[in-house]
Motif scaffolding. Sequence first.
Motif, short mmCIF file in Angstrom:
data_model
loop_
_atom_site.label_atom_id
_atom_site.label_comp_id
_atom_site.label_asym_id
_atom_site.label_seq_id
_atom_site.Cartn_x
_atom_site.Cartn_y
_atom_site.Cartn_z
N PRO A 127 40.31 44.14 46.14
CA PRO A 127 41.11 45.28 45.92
C PRO A 127 40.76 46.69 46.53
CG PRO A 127 39.63 44.56 44.11
CD PRO A 127 39.36 43.56 45.15
N ASP A 128 41.69 47.41 46.35
CA ASP A 128 41.36 48.85 47.47
C ASP A 128 40.71 49.89 46.52
OD1 ASP A 128 42.52 48.40 50.05
OD2 ASP A 128 44.19 47.70 48.76
N GLU A 129 41.06 49.53 45.03
CA GLU A 129 40.35 50.40 44.09
C GLU A 129 40.30 49.59 42.88
OE1 GLU A 129 42.59 53.84 42.88
OE2 GLU A 129 42.51 54.51 45.35
N GLY A 130 39.40 49.88 41.75
CA GLY A 130 39.18 49.26 40.81
C GLY A 130 38.18 47.95 40.63
N VAL A 131 38.33 47.30 39.58
CA VAL A 131 37.03 46.42 39.30
C VAL A 131 37.80 45.18 38.52
CG1 VAL A 131 35.03 45.93 37.74
CG2 VAL A 131 35.34 48.12 38.93
N ILE A 132 37.34 44.15 39.16
CA ILE A 132 37.75 42.74 38.59
C ILE A 132 36.59 42.05 38.17
CG2 ILE A 132 38.97 40.64 39.01
CD1 ILE A 132 40.52 42.27 41.22
N THR A 133 36.49 41.51 36.86
CA THR A 133 35.53 40.49 36.36
C THR A 133 35.91 39.47 35.72
OG1 THR A 133 35.44 41.88 34.20
CG2 THR A 133 33.75 42.66 35.75
N CYS A 134 35.13 38.41 36.04
CA CYS A 134 35.52 37.09 35.66
C CYS A 134 34.19 36.33 35.06
CB CYS A 134 35.91 36.21 36.60
SG CYS A 134 36.59 34.69 36.41
N ASN A 135 34.27 35.96 33.73
CA ASN A 135 33.41 35.55 32.98
C ASN A 135 31.94 36.34 33.22
OD1 ASN A 135 34.84 33.50 31.88
ND2 ASN A 135 34.46 32.27 34.01
N SER A 136 31.83 37.69 33.02
CA SER A 136 31.04 38.71 32.87
C SER A 136 30.30 39.05 34.44
CB SER A 136 29.98 38.44 32.06
OG SER A 136 30.43 38.33 30.52
N ARG A 137 31.04 38.48 35.40
CA ARG A 137 30.53 38.68 36.66
C ARG A 137 31.65 39.42 37.50
NH1 ARG A 137 27.99 33.42 36.45
NH2 ARG A 137 29.78 32.55 37.12
N PHE A 138 31.24 40.02 38.48
CA PHE A 138 32.11 41.10 39.24
C PHE A 138 32.62 40.15 40.26
CE2 PHE A 138 29.79 44.66 38.07
CZ PHE A 138 30.58 45.48 37.50
N VAL A 139 34.00 40.16 40.43
CA VAL A 139 34.42 39.30 41.78
C VAL A 139 34.44 40.07 42.85
CG1 VAL A 139 36.72 38.14 42.37
CG2 VAL A 139 36.22 38.17 39.80
N ASP A 140 33.40 39.61 43.75
CA ASP A 140 33.33 40.42 45.18
C ASP A 140 33.17 39.34 46.24
OD1 ASP A 140 30.96 39.39 44.44
OD2 ASP A 140 29.76 41.19 44.52
N GLY A 141 33.89 38.22 46.07
CA GLY A 141 33.75 37.00 47.11
C GLY A 141 34.41 35.96 46.55
N VAL A 142 34.39 34.84 47.36
CA VAL A 142 35.23 33.56 46.63
C VAL A 142 34.64 33.23 45.12
CG1 VAL A 142 35.46 31.27 46.89
CG2 VAL A 142 35.97 32.83 48.96
N ASN A 143 35.61 33.32 44.35
CA ASN A 143 35.27 33.13 42.81
C ASN A 143 35.30 31.59 42.47
OD1 ASN A 143 34.93 33.10 40.10
ND2 ASN A 143 36.84 34.42 39.62
N THR A 144 34.01 31.05 42.44
CA THR A 144 33.88 29.63 42.18
C THR A 144 34.11 29.25 40.73
OG1 THR A 144 31.61 29.88 41.99
CG2 THR A 144 32.64 29.16 44.22
N ASP A 145 34.37 30.24 39.88
CA ASP A 145 34.33 29.95 38.52
C ASP A 145 35.86 29.59 38.13
OD1 ASP A 145 31.96 30.46 37.65
OD2 ASP A 145 32.38 32.45 36.49
N VAL A 146 36.89 29.92 39.08
CA VAL A 146 38.07 29.35 38.76
C VAL A 146 38.71 28.02 39.51
CG1 VAL A 146 38.80 31.74 38.39
CG2 VAL A 146 39.08 30.91 40.76
N GLY A 147 39.58 27.59 38.90
CA GLY A 147 40.31 26.63 39.66
C GLY A 147 41.92 27.13 39.84
N TYR A 148 42.24 26.87 41.15
CA TYR A 148 43.35 27.39 41.49
C TYR A 148 44.45 26.62 41.81
CZ TYR A 148 46.04 31.43 43.71
OH TYR A 148 47.07 32.44 44.15
N LEU A 149 45.60 26.47 41.18
CA LEU A 149 46.37 25.53 41.57
C LEU A 149 47.73 26.52 42.05
CD1 LEU A 149 47.54 22.51 41.51
CD2 LEU A 149 48.45 23.02 39.31
N THR A 150 47.71 26.42 43.38
CA THR A 150 48.88 27.24 44.31
C THR A 150 50.17 26.74 44.05
OG1 THR A 150 48.47 26.14 46.14
CG2 THR A 150 47.03 28.20 45.64
#
Length: 277
Positions: free
Chosen positions: A75-98
Amino acid sequence: MRVCHAPEAVAVLEIAKPAVEFKGVRKVFQSRSGPLEVLRDFSLTVGEGEFLAVVGPSGSGKSTVLNLLAGLDAPDEGVITCNSRFVDGVNTDVGYLTQHDSLLPWRTVEENVAVPLEIRGVPIAERRERVGAMIAGVGLKGFERHYPSQLSGGMRKRAMLARTLIYDPATLLMDEPFGPLDAQLKLVLQAELMRLWSESRKTVIFVTHDIVEAITLADRVVVLSPRPSRVKLGERIAIGRPRSVHDVRFAPAFEDHYRRLWGAIEADIGRPQHDHQ
Ligand SMILES: Nc1ncnc2c1ncn2[C@@H]1O[C@H](COP(=O)(O)OP(=O)(O)OP(=O)(O)O)[C@@H](O)[C@H]1O
Protein backbone atom coordinates in the motif's frame (compact mmCIF):
# COMPACT_ATOMS: atom_id res chain seq x y z
CA MET A 1 -15.60 -15.87 17.15
CA ARG A 2 -18.80 -16.13 19.12
CA VAL A 3 -21.87 -17.51 17.40
CA CYS A 4 -25.14 -16.69 19.13
CA HIS A 5 -28.41 -18.12 18.02
CA ALA A 6 -31.23 -15.65 17.57
CA PRO A 7 -34.80 -16.88 18.16
CA GLU A 8 -35.34 -17.61 14.47
CA ALA A 9 -32.30 -19.95 14.57
CA VAL A 10 -30.21 -17.57 12.51
CA ALA A 11 -26.56 -17.54 13.48
CA VAL A 12 -25.50 -14.01 14.30
CA LEU A 13 -21.78 -13.65 14.03
CA GLU A 14 -19.94 -11.23 16.23
CA ILE A 15 -16.39 -10.45 15.29
CA ALA A 16 -14.56 -11.31 18.50
CA LYS A 17 -11.06 -11.52 17.10
CA PRO A 18 -10.06 -9.84 13.87
CA ALA A 19 -8.04 -12.04 11.51
CA VAL A 20 -7.54 -9.36 8.86
CA GLU A 21 -7.50 -5.58 9.12
CA PHE A 22 -7.06 -2.86 6.52
CA LYS A 23 -6.74 0.56 8.11
CA GLY A 24 -6.73 3.74 6.04
CA VAL A 25 -5.18 2.01 3.04
CA ARG A 26 -4.40 3.93 -0.12
CA LYS A 27 -3.16 2.32 -3.31
CA VAL A 28 -2.13 4.19 -6.42
CA PHE A 29 -0.92 2.50 -9.61
CA GLN A 30 1.12 4.30 -12.23
CA SER A 31 -0.67 3.83 -15.53
CA ARG A 32 0.14 5.20 -19.01
CA SER A 33 -2.42 7.94 -18.56
CA GLY A 34 -1.08 8.92 -15.14
CA PRO A 35 -1.60 7.83 -11.55
CA LEU A 36 -4.62 5.59 -10.91
CA GLU A 37 -5.90 5.83 -7.36
CA VAL A 38 -7.63 2.52 -6.73
CA LEU A 39 -8.13 2.56 -2.95
CA ARG A 40 -8.46 5.63 -0.71
CA ASP A 41 -8.85 5.49 3.04
CA PHE A 42 -9.91 1.87 2.64
CA SER A 43 -10.73 0.13 5.92
CA LEU A 44 -12.06 -3.37 6.47
CA THR A 45 -11.99 -5.87 9.32
CA VAL A 46 -12.58 -9.60 8.84
CA GLY A 47 -13.17 -11.80 11.86
CA GLU A 48 -11.38 -15.06 12.53
CA GLY A 49 -13.32 -17.84 10.83
CA GLU A 50 -15.59 -15.42 8.99
CA PHE A 51 -16.60 -16.02 5.37
CA LEU A 52 -16.60 -12.60 3.74
CA ALA A 53 -17.71 -12.00 0.16
CA VAL A 54 -16.59 -8.88 -1.73
CA VAL A 55 -18.58 -7.50 -4.65
CA GLY A 56 -18.29 -4.23 -6.52
CA PRO A 57 -17.89 -2.61 -9.92
CA SER A 58 -15.36 -3.94 -12.36
CA GLY A 59 -12.02 -2.26 -11.77
CA SER A 60 -12.94 -1.06 -8.29
CA GLY A 61 -9.97 -2.83 -6.74
CA LYS A 62 -11.26 -6.17 -5.48
CA SER A 63 -8.22 -8.11 -6.73
CA THR A 64 -5.99 -5.29 -5.52
CA VAL A 65 -7.33 -5.83 -1.99
CA LEU A 66 -6.43 -9.54 -2.19
CA ASN A 67 -3.00 -8.83 -3.69
CA LEU A 68 -2.22 -6.36 -0.89
CA LEU A 69 -3.25 -8.87 1.75
CA ALA A 70 -1.16 -11.58 0.09
CA GLY A 71 1.76 -9.14 0.19
CA LEU A 72 2.21 -9.28 -3.58
CA ASP A 73 1.82 -5.52 -3.67
CA ALA A 74 2.37 -2.80 -1.06
CA PRO A 75 0.00 0.00 0.00
CA ASP A 76 1.03 3.63 -0.45
CA GLU A 77 -0.56 4.57 2.86
CA GLY A 78 -2.19 2.74 5.73
CA VAL A 79 -1.66 -0.53 7.50
CA ILE A 80 -2.66 -4.12 6.77
CA THR A 81 -2.50 -6.84 9.41
CA CYS A 82 -3.16 -10.55 9.10
CA ASN A 83 -3.39 -12.77 12.17
CA SER A 84 -1.89 -9.98 14.30
CA ARG A 85 1.15 -9.51 12.05
CA PHE A 86 1.82 -6.54 9.77
CA VAL A 87 1.82 -7.52 6.12
CA ASP A 88 5.09 -6.11 4.80
CA GLY A 89 6.18 -8.82 2.37
CA VAL A 90 4.83 -12.05 0.93
CA ASN A 91 2.21 -13.25 3.41
CA THR A 92 2.63 -16.99 3.95
CA ASP A 93 -0.42 -17.07 6.25
CA VAL A 94 -2.75 -16.94 3.25
CA GLY A 95 -3.66 -19.39 0.54
CA TYR A 96 -4.57 -17.55 -2.65
CA LEU A 97 -6.81 -19.01 -5.35
CA THR A 98 -6.54 -16.57 -8.24
CA GLN A 99 -8.89 -16.12 -11.21
CA HIS A 100 -6.34 -17.60 -13.56
CA ASP A 101 -5.64 -21.22 -14.31
CA SER A 102 -2.32 -21.57 -12.54
CA LEU A 103 -1.76 -25.34 -12.68
CA LEU A 104 1.64 -26.34 -14.03
CA PRO A 105 0.83 -28.12 -17.31
CA TRP A 106 3.84 -30.44 -17.12
CA ARG A 107 2.89 -31.79 -13.71
CA THR A 108 0.13 -34.28 -12.88
CA VAL A 109 -2.66 -33.43 -10.45
CA GLU A 110 -0.79 -34.99 -7.53
CA GLU A 111 2.44 -33.27 -8.51
CA ASN A 112 0.65 -29.92 -8.75
CA VAL A 113 -1.06 -30.34 -5.41
CA ALA A 114 2.27 -31.29 -3.81
CA VAL A 115 4.04 -28.04 -4.82
CA PRO A 116 3.40 -26.05 -1.57
CA LEU A 117 4.58 -29.03 0.53
CA GLU A 118 7.72 -29.45 -1.60
CA ILE A 119 8.49 -25.75 -1.10
CA ARG A 120 8.12 -26.23 2.67
CA GLY A 121 10.36 -29.30 2.63
CA VAL A 122 7.69 -31.70 3.95
CA PRO A 123 9.11 -35.28 3.89
CA ILE A 124 7.97 -37.40 0.96
CA ALA A 125 5.95 -39.96 2.94
CA GLU A 126 3.93 -37.25 4.72
CA ARG A 127 3.59 -35.40 1.44
CA ARG A 128 2.09 -38.47 -0.30
CA GLU A 129 -0.40 -38.99 2.49
CA ARG A 130 -1.53 -35.38 2.65
CA VAL A 131 -1.76 -35.04 -1.12
CA GLY A 132 -3.85 -38.23 -1.38
CA ALA A 133 -6.24 -37.09 1.36
CA MET A 134 -6.61 -33.62 -0.11
CA ILE A 135 -7.25 -34.92 -3.63
CA ALA A 136 -9.96 -37.19 -2.24
CA GLY A 137 -11.36 -34.27 -0.22
CA VAL A 138 -11.98 -32.19 -3.35
CA GLY A 139 -13.46 -35.14 -5.25
CA LEU A 140 -10.58 -35.90 -7.59
CA LYS A 141 -9.81 -39.44 -6.49
CA GLY A 142 -8.84 -41.47 -9.54
CA PHE A 143 -7.39 -38.45 -11.34
CA GLU A 144 -4.11 -38.21 -9.44
CA ARG A 145 -1.99 -39.07 -12.48
CA HIS A 146 -3.89 -36.90 -14.96
CA TYR A 147 -2.30 -33.80 -16.46
CA PRO A 148 -4.23 -30.49 -16.38
CA SER A 149 -4.93 -30.74 -20.13
CA GLN A 150 -6.81 -34.00 -19.46
CA LEU A 151 -9.18 -32.37 -16.94
CA SER A 152 -12.39 -30.39 -17.36
CA GLY A 153 -12.56 -26.75 -16.20
CA GLY A 154 -14.30 -27.77 -12.97
CA MET A 155 -11.72 -30.45 -12.23
CA ARG A 156 -8.90 -27.98 -12.74
CA LYS A 157 -10.61 -25.65 -10.24
CA ARG A 158 -10.81 -28.54 -7.77
CA ALA A 159 -7.11 -29.27 -8.27
CA MET A 160 -6.27 -25.59 -7.68
CA LEU A 161 -8.42 -25.57 -4.58
CA ALA A 162 -6.61 -28.68 -3.30
CA ARG A 163 -3.24 -27.04 -3.93
CA THR A 164 -4.40 -23.91 -2.06
CA LEU A 165 -5.72 -25.86 0.94
CA ILE A 166 -2.93 -28.41 1.23
CA TYR A 167 -0.69 -26.44 3.55
CA ASP A 168 -3.62 -25.48 5.73
CA PRO A 169 -3.40 -21.69 5.52
CA ALA A 170 -5.27 -19.81 8.26
CA THR A 171 -6.79 -17.44 5.72
CA LEU A 172 -8.07 -18.21 2.25
CA LEU A 173 -8.29 -15.64 -0.54
CA MET A 174 -10.46 -16.56 -3.51
CA ASP A 175 -10.73 -14.32 -6.56
CA GLU A 176 -13.80 -15.25 -8.61
CA PRO A 177 -12.84 -18.91 -8.41
CA PHE A 178 -16.01 -20.18 -10.10
CA GLY A 179 -16.54 -17.22 -12.45
CA PRO A 180 -16.20 -18.88 -15.86
CA LEU A 181 -17.93 -22.16 -14.96
CA ASP A 182 -21.42 -23.16 -16.03
CA ALA A 183 -24.28 -22.66 -13.56
CA GLN A 184 -24.67 -26.31 -12.50
CA LEU A 185 -20.99 -26.88 -11.93
CA LYS A 186 -20.82 -23.64 -9.97
CA LEU A 187 -23.50 -24.94 -7.59
CA VAL A 188 -21.64 -28.23 -7.11
CA LEU A 189 -18.38 -26.47 -6.32
CA GLN A 190 -20.09 -23.93 -4.04
CA ALA A 191 -21.61 -26.82 -2.07
CA GLU A 192 -18.20 -28.48 -1.78
CA LEU A 193 -16.56 -25.26 -0.70
CA MET A 194 -19.20 -24.81 2.01
CA ARG A 195 -18.61 -28.36 3.20
CA LEU A 196 -14.83 -27.86 3.32
CA TRP A 197 -15.21 -24.48 5.02
CA SER A 198 -17.64 -25.77 7.66
CA GLU A 199 -15.11 -28.49 8.55
CA SER A 200 -12.18 -26.09 8.86
CA ARG A 201 -13.79 -22.67 9.58
CA LYS A 202 -10.94 -20.79 7.99
CA THR A 203 -11.18 -17.08 7.43
CA VAL A 204 -12.22 -16.63 3.79
CA ILE A 205 -12.28 -13.55 1.59
CA PHE A 206 -14.17 -14.43 -1.59
CA VAL A 207 -14.39 -12.00 -4.51
CA THR A 208 -17.31 -12.47 -6.89
CA HIS A 209 -19.51 -10.59 -9.34
CA ASP A 210 -22.42 -12.87 -8.51
CA ILE A 211 -24.70 -11.52 -5.74
CA VAL A 212 -26.53 -14.84 -5.35
CA GLU A 213 -23.21 -16.63 -4.90
CA ALA A 214 -22.15 -14.02 -2.32
CA ILE A 215 -25.37 -14.44 -0.29
CA THR A 216 -25.22 -18.24 -0.62
CA LEU A 217 -21.72 -18.56 0.77
CA ALA A 218 -20.95 -15.64 3.03
CA ASP A 219 -21.51 -14.56 6.62
CA ARG A 220 -21.16 -10.97 5.40
CA VAL A 221 -21.05 -9.31 2.00
CA VAL A 222 -19.27 -6.01 1.43
CA VAL A 223 -19.88 -3.82 -1.61
CA LEU A 224 -17.04 -1.63 -2.85
CA SER A 225 -17.65 1.81 -4.31
CA PRO A 226 -16.24 2.86 -7.68
CA ARG A 227 -12.60 4.07 -7.64
CA PRO A 228 -11.09 5.33 -5.48
CA SER A 229 -12.73 2.53 -3.55
CA ARG A 230 -13.96 2.13 -0.05
CA VAL A 231 -16.48 -0.21 1.49
CA LYS A 232 -19.86 1.38 0.75
CA LEU A 233 -22.08 -1.32 2.27
CA GLY A 234 -21.61 -4.20 4.67
CA GLU A 235 -24.50 -6.67 4.72
CA ARG A 236 -24.56 -9.40 7.36
CA ILE A 237 -26.36 -12.43 5.93
CA ALA A 238 -29.13 -13.56 8.24
CA ILE A 239 -29.54 -17.04 6.78
CA GLY A 240 -28.75 -19.94 9.07
CA ARG A 241 -26.21 -22.69 8.46
CA PRO A 242 -25.86 -25.29 7.20
CA ARG A 243 -27.17 -23.83 3.95
CA SER A 244 -28.15 -25.64 0.81
CA VAL A 245 -26.95 -23.95 -2.37
CA HIS A 246 -30.27 -24.87 -3.95
CA ASP A 247 -32.52 -23.61 -1.16
CA VAL A 248 -30.79 -20.40 -0.06
CA ARG A 249 -32.77 -18.30 -2.51
CA PHE A 250 -36.00 -19.46 -0.87
CA ALA A 251 -34.90 -18.37 2.61
CA PRO A 252 -37.12 -15.57 3.96
CA ALA A 253 -34.18 -13.16 4.28
CA PHE A 254 -32.79 -13.78 0.81
CA GLU A 255 -34.90 -11.27 -1.07
CA ASP A 256 -34.12 -8.38 1.28
CA HIS A 257 -30.39 -9.12 1.12
CA TYR A 258 -30.53 -9.34 -2.65
CA ARG A 259 -32.48 -6.10 -2.99
CA ARG A 260 -30.12 -4.12 -0.73
CA LEU A 261 -26.97 -5.48 -2.36
CA TRP A 262 -28.27 -5.02 -5.88
CA GLY A 263 -29.41 -1.49 -4.97
CA ALA A 264 -25.91 -0.60 -3.81
CA ILE A 265 -24.31 -2.07 -6.94
CA GLU A 266 -26.89 -0.74 -9.40
CA ALA A 267 -26.39 2.81 -8.18
CA ASP A 268 -22.83 2.72 -9.51
CA ILE A 269 -23.35 0.97 -12.83
CA GLY A 270 -22.19 3.19 -15.64
CA ARG A 271 -20.96 5.80 -13.18
CA PRO A 272 -17.48 6.98 -14.16
CA GLN A 273 -14.69 6.05 -11.77
CA HIS A 274 -12.59 8.99 -10.62
CA ASP A 275 -9.04 8.46 -11.67
CA HIS A 276 -7.70 11.97 -11.16
CA GLN A 277 -6.19 12.77 -7.83
N1 LIG B 1 -0.16 -3.57 -11.46
C1 LIG B 1 -1.01 -2.67 -11.93
N2 LIG B 1 -0.57 -1.60 -12.63
C2 LIG B 1 -1.43 -0.67 -13.11
N3 LIG B 1 -2.76 -0.73 -12.94
C3 LIG B 1 -3.26 -1.77 -12.26
C4 LIG B 1 -2.42 -2.79 -11.73
N4 LIG B 1 -3.21 -3.71 -11.09
C5 LIG B 1 -4.46 -3.27 -11.23
N5 LIG B 1 -4.50 -2.12 -11.93
C6 LIG B 1 -5.69 -1.33 -12.25
O1 LIG B 1 -6.34 -1.05 -11.01
C7 LIG B 1 -7.75 -1.10 -11.17
C8 LIG B 1 -8.32 -2.08 -10.17
O2 LIG B 1 -7.96 -3.38 -10.60
P1 LIG B 1 -8.50 -4.70 -9.89
O3 LIG B 1 -8.06 -5.84 -10.74
O4 LIG B 1 -8.10 -4.68 -8.47
O5 LIG B 1 -10.07 -4.48 -9.99
P2 LIG B 1 -11.25 -5.54 -9.78
O6 LIG B 1 -12.29 -4.85 -8.97
O7 LIG B 1 -10.70 -6.81 -9.26
O8 LIG B 1 -11.75 -5.72 -11.28
P3 LIG B 1 -12.58 -6.91 -11.97
O9 LIG B 1 -13.89 -6.98 -11.25
O10 LIG B 1 -12.75 -6.45 -13.38
O11 LIG B 1 -11.76 -8.16 -11.84
C9 LIG B 1 -8.01 -1.46 -12.63
O12 LIG B 1 -8.27 -0.28 -13.34
C10 LIG B 1 -6.72 -2.10 -13.06
O13 LIG B 1 -6.51 -1.90 -14.44
